[in-house]
Scaffold this motif. Structure first.
Motif, short mmCIF file in Angstrom:
data_model
loop_
_atom_site.label_atom_id
_atom_site.label_comp_id
_atom_site.label_asym_id
_atom_site.label_seq_id
_atom_site.Cartn_x
_atom_site.Cartn_y
_atom_site.Cartn_z
N UNK A 1 0.82 -1.21 0.00
CA UNK A 1 0.00 0.00 0.00
C UNK A 1 0.86 1.26 0.00
N UNK A 2 0.45 2.29 -0.74
CA UNK A 2 1.18 3.57 -0.72
C UNK A 2 0.91 4.31 0.59
N UNK A 3 1.69 5.31 0.84
CA UNK A 3 1.55 6.07 2.10
C UNK A 3 0.27 6.91 2.12
N UNK A 4 -0.24 7.26 0.94
CA UNK A 4 -1.45 8.07 0.86
C UNK A 4 -2.54 7.22 0.20
N UNK A 5 -3.72 7.19 0.83
CA UNK A 5 -4.86 6.45 0.28
C UNK A 5 -5.72 7.41 -0.54
N UNK A 6 -5.78 7.27 -1.87
CA UNK A 6 -6.49 8.24 -2.70
C UNK A 6 -7.97 7.94 -2.89
N UNK A 7 -8.48 6.87 -2.25
CA UNK A 7 -9.84 6.45 -2.57
C UNK A 7 -10.90 7.50 -2.20
N UNK A 8 -10.70 8.20 -1.10
CA UNK A 8 -11.68 9.23 -0.73
C UNK A 8 -11.68 10.35 -1.76
N UNK A 9 -10.49 10.72 -2.23
CA UNK A 9 -10.38 11.75 -3.26
C UNK A 9 -11.06 11.32 -4.55
N UNK A 10 -11.01 10.04 -4.83
CA UNK A 10 -11.64 9.53 -6.06
C UNK A 10 -13.16 9.43 -5.93
N UNK A 11 -13.67 9.53 -4.72
CA UNK A 11 -15.11 9.45 -4.52
C UNK A 11 -15.65 8.05 -4.42
N UNK A 12 -14.80 7.09 -4.01
CA UNK A 12 -15.27 5.70 -3.96
C UNK A 12 -15.45 5.23 -2.52
N UNK A 13 -15.33 6.13 -1.54
CA UNK A 13 -15.59 5.76 -0.15
C UNK A 13 -16.85 6.47 0.33
#
Length: 362
Positions: free
Chosen positions: A332-344
Motif C-alpha cells: 500500500x502507498x503512504x497516501x490512500x487516494x480512494x476518498x479523493x476519487x469518490x469511492x468511499x
C-alpha cells in the motif's frame, strides 16, 4: 514438497522428467517408483540414497497399498503417470487434502492415414511407433483409420515395415517383452475375443515363432473388429493395432470425438485443408503430423493430456510454471487516494463516474 508417482513402462523417465521441472521451480520431491518394475525401483532408491540429501529428494518403494498411502499425503503438488482408471483414484485421494495434481494418463490415441499420405513412409513410421517399447507407451497409436480403398495396401505396408524392423520375434533382443503375465493375458484376451467373433487378424512377421518364456509377441493388426470388442474400448498398451477403414474424413472425426479425449493424435497426409479440418475439429493432448510420438520429444513444448488423458503440462518453462505458485504481493502507498476519487462512503454524485471509469478493456 512434490510427490511423484512413476509408471512401469518408462520407470526412469516418468520420475526424472517431472523431477527436473520440480527442482527447477525450487521444490523438494519424494519419488514413488512403480512396484511392477521392482529392480528399477531398487536401483533408483539406492542411487538417490547414496548421492542426494533425502531432505531434498527421497524415494519410497512398495506395493499398491504403499502407493495409495503416498497419494493420500498432504503434498504441495502431486504428479502421477499411469492409467486413467488409477488416475481417478489418485485424484480422489489428493482431493481429501486439496492437493493440486498433474495427471499424465493415456487413452486410445488415434492415427489418421489421409488419402494424400505417402503410404510407404507413413506405414513405416506407424510400424516403428507402434513397436517402440512393445507398444507399451501412453502415446502409442491404438487406432489407425485408413481409407477403405487403400486398406489392403496399408496392411501390406505395415506388415512389411514391421518385418523389416523385426524379422523374427523369438529370442530377438530388439523386441520388447510385455511387462508381465497379467498384462500379456489381458492383451491376448482382447485378441482372442475378436478371433472368436470371426474377426480378421493379420500377424507380422507372418512366419513368427513366439517366445513364451520372454513374453515377446509379434504385431497383431486387428482389422475392423466388432464394435462391442474390448480392444476398441480399452487402451491396448501392447503389440496390437486396430485398423479401421473409412470412407469420409468427417466419419473419422466423429468417431474420435465420440471417444474420450486421447493423449495424442496423429495425422499423415499432405492435404493442408484436411490437416486443418482434423486439427480444428478434434481435441487431444498433443499432435504429430506425418510421424508419431515425436511431439512428446519436444522438451521446450508443453506435454500433457486433456480430460480422461490427464491434466496439467510440463517440459521446459511450462514445467516451471506447473510446479510454481504465482503469488501477487501488493504494498500500500503512504497516501490512500480512494476518498479523493469518490469511492468511499458517504457516496456522492462522483461515485457512479468512478465505477464507470473502472470498466476498461483489460
Amino acid at each position: 514438497m512434490v510427490g511423484i508417482i512413476g509408471t512401469w513402462n518408462a520407470p526412469v523417465f516418468t520420475l526424472l522428467s517431472p523431477l527436473a521441472c520440480v527442482l527447477g521451480a525450487g521444490n523438494r520431491a519424494i519419488l514413488k517408483p512403480s512396484e511392477i518394475a521392482p529392480r528399477t525401483a531398487e536401483v533408483l532408491a539406492n542411487a538417490f540414497a547414496e548421492r542426494i540429501d533425502p531432505d531434498i529428494i527421497d524415494v519410497v518403494t512398495g506395493d499398491a497399498e504403499v502407493g495409495a498411502a503416498f497419494a493420500a499425503q498432504a503434498f504441495d503438488h502431486l504428479v502421477f503417470t499411469g492409467s486413467t482408471q488409477v488416475g481417478r483414484k489418485i485424484m480422489a485421494a489428493a482431493a481429501e487434502n486439496l492437493v493440486p495434481v498433474t495427471l499424465e494418463l493415456g487413452g486410445k490415441s488415434p492415427t489418421i492415414l489421409g488419402r494424400s499420405a505417402d503410404l510407404d513412409a507413413a506405414t513405416h513410421r506407424i510400424a516403428l511407433a507402434k513397436s517402440t517399447n512393445g507398444g507399451q507407451i501412453c502415446i502409442s497409436p491404438d487406432l489407425l483409420y485408413v481409407p477403405r480403398e487403400r486398406l489392403e495396401e496399408a496392411l501390406t505396408g505395415l506388415k512389411q515395415a514391421f518385418a523389416s524392423l523385426y524379422p523374427s520375434v523369438a529370442e530377438n533382443p530388439d523386441v520388447v517383452s510385455v511387462i508381465n503375465d497379467a498384462h500379456l493375458t489381458r492383451i491376448e484376451g482382447y485378441i482372442d475375443e475378436v478371433r472368436q467373433a470371426g474377426g480378421r487378424i493379420e500377424i507380422t512377421p507372418e512366419d513368427t515363432t513366439e517366445d513364451e518364456s520372454s513374453r515377446r509377441r509379434a504385431l497383431h493388426l486387428i482389422v475392423d473388429p466388432p464394435r462391442s470388442s474390448r480392444i476398441l474400448q480399452e487402451e491396448i498398451f501392447g503389440p496390437a493395432l486396430v485398423v479401421l477403414p473409412y470412407d469420409r474424413i468427417d466419419e473419422v472425426i466423429a468417431d474420435i470425438n465420440h471417444r474420450s479425449r486421447p493423449l495424442a493424435l496423429y495425422y499423415f497426409g499432405e492435404d493442408a485443408a484436411e490437416q486443418r479440418q482434423v486439427l480444428e475439429h478434434t481435441l487431444s493432448g498433443g499432435v504429430t503430423i506425418n510421424d508419431a510420438l515425436m511431439h512428446a520429444a519436444m522438451h521446450e513444448a508443453p506435454f500433457g493430456g486433456v480430460g480422461a488423458s490427464g491434466m496439467g503440462h510440463y517440459h521446459g518453462f511450462d514445467g516451471f510454471r506447473e510446479f510454481s505458485h504465482m503469488r501477487t504481493v501488493f504494498k500500500a502507498p503512504s497516501i490512500d487516494p480512494r476518498a479523493e476519487w469518490g469511492v468511499l462512503p458517504p457516496y456522492d454524485d462522483g461515485f457512479l463516474a468512478a465505477m464507470k471509469a473502472q470498466v476498461v478493456p483489460d
